[in-house]
Design a protein around this motif. Structure first.
Motif, mmCIF file in Angstrom:
data_model
loop_
_atom_site.group_PDB
_atom_site.id
_atom_site.type_symbol
_atom_site.label_atom_id
_atom_site.label_comp_id
_atom_site.label_asym_id
_atom_site.label_seq_id
_atom_site.Cartn_x
_atom_site.Cartn_y
_atom_site.Cartn_z
ATOM 1 N N TYR A 21 40.529 6.346 40.180
ATOM 2 C CA TYR A 21 39.959 7.516 40.844
ATOM 3 C C TYR A 21 38.433 7.567 40.726
ATOM 4 O O TYR A 21 37.824 8.609 40.898
ATOM 5 C CB TYR A 21 40.579 8.791 40.265
ATOM 6 C CG TYR A 21 42.046 8.934 40.612
ATOM 7 C CD1 TYR A 21 42.452 9.441 41.844
ATOM 8 C CD2 TYR A 21 43.032 8.524 39.712
ATOM 9 C CE1 TYR A 21 43.796 9.558 42.166
ATOM 10 C CE2 TYR A 21 44.385 8.640 40.025
ATOM 11 C CZ TYR A 21 44.754 9.157 41.252
ATOM 12 O OH TYR A 21 46.091 9.265 41.569
ATOM 13 N N SER A 22 37.832 6.423 40.427
ATOM 14 C CA SER A 22 36.371 6.330 40.319
ATOM 15 C C SER A 22 35.828 5.550 41.511
ATOM 16 O O SER A 22 36.522 4.691 42.068
ATOM 17 C CB SER A 22 35.976 5.629 39.020
ATOM 18 O OG SER A 22 36.546 6.270 37.903
ATOM 19 N N TRP A 23 34.595 5.822 41.886
ATOM 20 C CA TRP A 23 33.991 5.171 43.051
ATOM 21 C C TRP A 23 33.529 3.752 42.725
ATOM 22 O O TRP A 23 32.346 3.396 42.866
ATOM 23 C CB TRP A 23 32.829 6.004 43.583
ATOM 24 C CG TRP A 23 33.277 7.210 44.354
ATOM 25 C CD1 TRP A 23 34.130 7.247 45.411
ATOM 26 C CD2 TRP A 23 32.886 8.569 44.120
ATOM 27 N NE1 TRP A 23 34.301 8.535 45.865
ATOM 28 C CE2 TRP A 23 33.538 9.370 45.086
ATOM 29 C CE3 TRP A 23 32.045 9.188 43.202
ATOM 30 C CZ2 TRP A 23 33.387 10.746 45.146
ATOM 31 C CZ3 TRP A 23 31.890 10.558 43.258
ATOM 32 C CH2 TRP A 23 32.554 11.325 44.218
ATOM 33 N N TYR A 24 34.482 2.952 42.261
ATOM 34 C CA TYR A 24 34.231 1.539 41.992
ATOM 35 C C TYR A 24 35.401 0.731 42.540
ATOM 36 O O TYR A 24 36.524 1.227 42.662
ATOM 37 C CB TYR A 24 34.090 1.272 40.481
ATOM 38 C CG TYR A 24 33.021 2.085 39.799
ATOM 39 C CD1 TYR A 24 31.672 1.816 40.019
ATOM 40 C CD2 TYR A 24 33.356 3.129 38.948
ATOM 41 C CE1 TYR A 24 30.688 2.565 39.402
ATOM 42 C CE2 TYR A 24 32.376 3.880 38.315
ATOM 43 C CZ TYR A 24 31.042 3.594 38.558
ATOM 44 O OH TYR A 24 30.071 4.339 37.954
ATOM 45 N N GLU A 25 35.146 -0.525 42.843
ATOM 46 C CA GLU A 25 36.222 -1.403 43.296
ATOM 47 C C GLU A 25 37.281 -1.519 42.202
ATOM 48 O O GLU A 25 36.968 -1.551 41.013
ATOM 49 C CB GLU A 25 35.674 -2.795 43.632
ATOM 50 C CG GLU A 25 34.701 -2.820 44.800
ATOM 51 C CD GLU A 25 35.367 -2.538 46.142
ATOM 52 O OE1 GLU A 25 36.618 -2.436 46.177
ATOM 53 O OE2 GLU A 25 34.655 -2.430 47.151
ATOM 54 N N ASP A 26 38.543 -1.585 42.619
ATOM 55 C CA ASP A 26 39.644 -1.619 41.658
ATOM 56 C C ASP A 26 39.728 -2.922 40.879
ATOM 57 O O ASP A 26 40.280 -2.956 39.777
ATOM 58 C CB ASP A 26 40.974 -1.399 42.378
ATOM 59 C CG ASP A 26 41.140 0.025 42.874
ATOM 60 O OD1 ASP A 26 40.568 0.929 42.244
ATOM 61 O OD2 ASP A 26 41.821 0.229 43.899
ATOM 62 N N GLU A 27 39.199 -3.996 41.430
ATOM 63 C CA GLU A 27 39.373 -5.311 40.806
ATOM 64 C C GLU A 27 38.370 -5.532 39.676
ATOM 65 O O GLU A 27 37.523 -6.424 39.716
ATOM 66 C CB GLU A 27 39.223 -6.425 41.849
ATOM 67 C CG GLU A 27 40.311 -6.441 42.898
ATOM 68 C CD GLU A 27 40.162 -5.347 43.940
ATOM 69 O OE1 GLU A 27 39.018 -4.891 44.147
ATOM 70 O OE2 GLU A 27 41.179 -4.941 44.531
ATOM 71 N N ILE A 28 38.429 -4.687 38.639
ATOM 72 C CA ILE A 28 37.574 -4.896 37.482
ATOM 73 C C ILE A 28 38.444 -5.240 36.282
ATOM 74 O O ILE A 28 39.628 -4.911 36.224
ATOM 75 C CB ILE A 28 36.714 -3.658 37.150
ATOM 76 C CG1 ILE A 28 37.570 -2.544 36.541
ATOM 77 C CG2 ILE A 28 35.946 -3.162 38.338
ATOM 78 C CD1 ILE A 28 36.771 -1.506 35.808
ATOM 79 N N GLU A 29 37.848 -5.930 35.327
ATOM 80 C CA GLU A 29 38.536 -6.203 34.066
ATOM 81 C C GLU A 29 38.576 -4.919 33.255
ATOM 82 O O GLU A 29 37.555 -4.242 33.106
ATOM 83 C CB GLU A 29 37.809 -7.304 33.294
ATOM 84 C CG GLU A 29 37.752 -8.638 33.999
ATOM 85 C CD GLU A 29 39.069 -9.388 33.938
ATOM 86 O OE1 GLU A 29 39.975 -8.926 33.219
ATOM 87 O OE2 GLU A 29 39.184 -10.432 34.612
ATOM 88 N N LYS A 30 39.726 -4.584 32.729
ATOM 89 C CA LYS A 30 39.846 -3.348 31.963
ATOM 90 C C LYS A 30 39.175 -3.450 30.601
ATOM 91 O O LYS A 30 38.739 -2.447 30.045
ATOM 92 C CB LYS A 30 41.323 -2.971 31.788
ATOM 93 C CG LYS A 30 42.008 -2.555 33.074
ATOM 94 C CD LYS A 30 43.437 -2.136 32.816
ATOM 95 C CE LYS A 30 44.109 -1.706 34.124
ATOM 96 N NZ LYS A 30 43.531 -0.480 34.668
ATOM 97 N N GLU A 31 39.112 -4.651 30.034
ATOM 98 C CA GLU A 31 38.499 -4.806 28.722
ATOM 99 C C GLU A 31 36.992 -4.574 28.823
ATOM 100 O O GLU A 31 36.328 -5.141 29.694
ATOM 101 C CB GLU A 31 38.764 -6.201 28.162
ATOM 102 C CG GLU A 31 40.225 -6.513 27.922
ATOM 103 C CD GLU A 31 40.904 -7.071 29.165
ATOM 104 O OE1 GLU A 31 40.263 -7.066 30.233
ATOM 105 O OE2 GLU A 31 42.068 -7.478 29.061
ATOM 106 N N PRO A 32 36.427 -3.749 27.924
ATOM 107 C CA PRO A 32 34.979 -3.475 28.011
ATOM 108 C C PRO A 32 34.117 -4.711 27.773
ATOM 109 O O PRO A 32 32.954 -4.726 28.155
ATOM 110 C CB PRO A 32 34.761 -2.423 26.923
ATOM 111 C CG PRO A 32 35.933 -2.538 26.014
ATOM 112 C CD PRO A 32 37.078 -2.982 26.862
ATOM 113 N N THR A 33 34.693 -5.763 27.175
ATOM 114 C CA THR A 33 33.922 -6.993 26.979
ATOM 115 C C THR A 33 33.680 -7.729 28.285
ATOM 116 O O THR A 33 32.796 -8.581 28.364
ATOM 117 C CB THR A 33 34.659 -7.934 26.013
ATOM 118 O OG1 THR A 33 35.989 -8.180 26.517
ATOM 119 C CG2 THR A 33 34.752 -7.327 24.627
ATOM 120 N N LYS A 34 34.454 -7.406 29.320
ATOM 121 C CA LYS A 34 34.362 -8.133 30.593
ATOM 122 C C LYS A 34 33.982 -7.238 31.770
ATOM 123 O O LYS A 34 33.675 -7.748 32.851
ATOM 124 C CB LYS A 34 35.701 -8.807 30.910
ATOM 125 C CG LYS A 34 36.198 -9.758 29.836
ATOM 126 C CD LYS A 34 37.580 -10.286 30.186
ATOM 127 C CE LYS A 34 38.122 -11.198 29.087
ATOM 128 N NZ LYS A 34 39.501 -11.681 29.397
#
Length: 408
Positions: free
Chosen positions: A204-217
């Motif tokens: 529900y955020s204005w970013y593309e969905d294809e991001i790595e969930k881990e904060p390191t990535k």
């Protein structure tokens, strides 16, 4: 701290203590700012002149004599914030945006005069916090008791831990001796922090969905036209759980007796204000001891070299709550850098499982007498000490204008 971790170094005792003094001084100025200059005016009616106007109207109940005293304390608190800024600048070089913290420790070398100057200002702040700040919060609580039952939220509490009292971050950060331990309260169970289960959702955020969930990535790509999105804030989760962070979370996970004595009432608007005031006193008194442990003439920073390849994680507690930085170094340069900040935890939108964020949950069921003057909602939101600027990370290196607004 993320660079310390990546470089494989820890500050010497002087560097660790001075970092704590810088952070603690910032806590004090931030807590005083939050209550007196950002939140108190929801309960205290000042004269009809700036900065006391504009304001929400309709629910000022403090007795006239108490109200007048708090207005005077509001003005005194401006001076007290300046004292706390001066304390930070003694060790940080300037404030805001102190610049003395570096990988391996700090750049500022302690001497007897700085210690005296610090303690002189701290004594004045301790008197103000214990004699004015805490009593004012109690006076507001006595006058608005229903706010011990409003703004409850998720009741899951997260503290990364802060103010290390000894070495140990490199060998076992979670169990390193700290003033605030690295703990979580999930489903009523108090447990040790597990950094590896932290993730971020962006459904529900204005970013593309294809991001790595881990904060390191995690590297984000903005998408202002994303269907269903309603926030620039991401949705951090702890093992899938919505978490609240901040002074209340720190004191509950640290099992502070004053806050625990409130029982379920701690999870509320007034519980957050009370925890913040108690914490300000705790840190002020602790710093009075820490500063005396500085050793004049001893090192403040550990020598180091920038590695060619490395990855680091730095976890601490900012005044507003759990703060994490993750970085990856490739060919001697930063390749990935991500920060998950306190307001991102508290202000998050729904996640991939449609769970509402901590602040969203706190607003559910809030009674609003007049939708045109929703002071009840404002009181809940402000109890979290939110910061939109902290929680949103969007930049355009090419200086491209994304949108423009004219507000008249």
């Amino acid at each position: 701290m993320a660079l310390d971790n990546a470089f494989g170094i820890e500050p010497p005792p002087n560097g660790r203590i001075i970092r704590n003094l810088i952070l603690g001084s910032n806590y004090i100025q931030s807590h005083i700012l939050h209550f007196f200059h950002l939140a108190a005016l929801d309960y205290v009616k000042g004269p009809d002149v700036p900065p006391f106007i504009p304001r929400y109207e309709g629910d000022y109940r403090l007795p006239d004599s108490v109200n007048a005293e708090v207005v005077n304390t509001y003005l005194e608190a401006l001076k007290m914030r300046r004292r706390a800024h001066e304390m930070t600048a003694l060790w940080g070089g300037r404030m805001p945006h102190n610049q003395a913290i570096v990988p391996g420790g700090v750049t500022e070398v302690p001497d007897s005069q700085k210690i005296v100057d610090f303690k002189f200002r701290l004594a004045e702040l301790i008197e103000f916090i214990d004699g004015k700040y805490v009593p004012t919060v109690k006076a507001v609580a006595a006058t608005y008791p229903e706010y011990f039952n409003i703004g409850v939220g998720c009741k899951n509490m997260l503290s990364f831990g802060a103010f290390p009292l000894a070495e140990g971050a490199l060998t076992d950060f979670v169990h390193q001796e700290k003033f605030f331990p690295s703990k979580v309260l999930v489903g009523g169970q108090l447990k040790d922090l597990e950094p590896d289960v932290i993730g971020e959702d962006v459904k529900y955020s204005w970013y593309e969905d294809e991001i790595e969930k881990e904060p390191t990535k995690a590297v984000v790509t903005p998408n202002t036209g994303k269907k269903g999105a309603y926030s620039w804030v991401k949705a951090p989760r702890y093992n899938g759980n919505v978490m609240e962070v901040g002074p209340l979370a720190r004191l509950i996970t640290a099992q502070n007796p004053d806050v625990l004595a409130l029982g379920d009432k701690a999870y509320s608007v007034l519980g957050r204000h009370f925890a913040r005031a108690v914490e300000a006193s705790m840190i002020a008194h602790a710093m009075d001891e820490w500063v005396m442990k500085l050793e004049v003439g001893q090192p403040v920073c550990t020598p180091h070299k920038v590695p060619n390849e490395a990855q680091g994680m730095g976890l601490t507690e900012a005044a507003r709550g759990a703060l994490g930085h993750w970085n990856k170094i490739e060919k001697g340069r930063t390749a990935v850098y991500n920060a998950v900040v306190p307001s991102t935890w508290n202000m998050s939108p729904r996640d991939d499982r449609d769970q509402m964020g901590a602040m969203e949950q706190a607003l559910i069921g809030c009674p609003v007498k007049d939708p045109a003057n929703p002071f009840e909602i404002v009181r809940i939101v402000r109890s979290f000490d939110p910061c939109l600027a902290c929680a949103i990370h969007v930049m355009t290196p090419d200086k491209k204008v994304l949108s423009q607004f004219v507000i008249g």
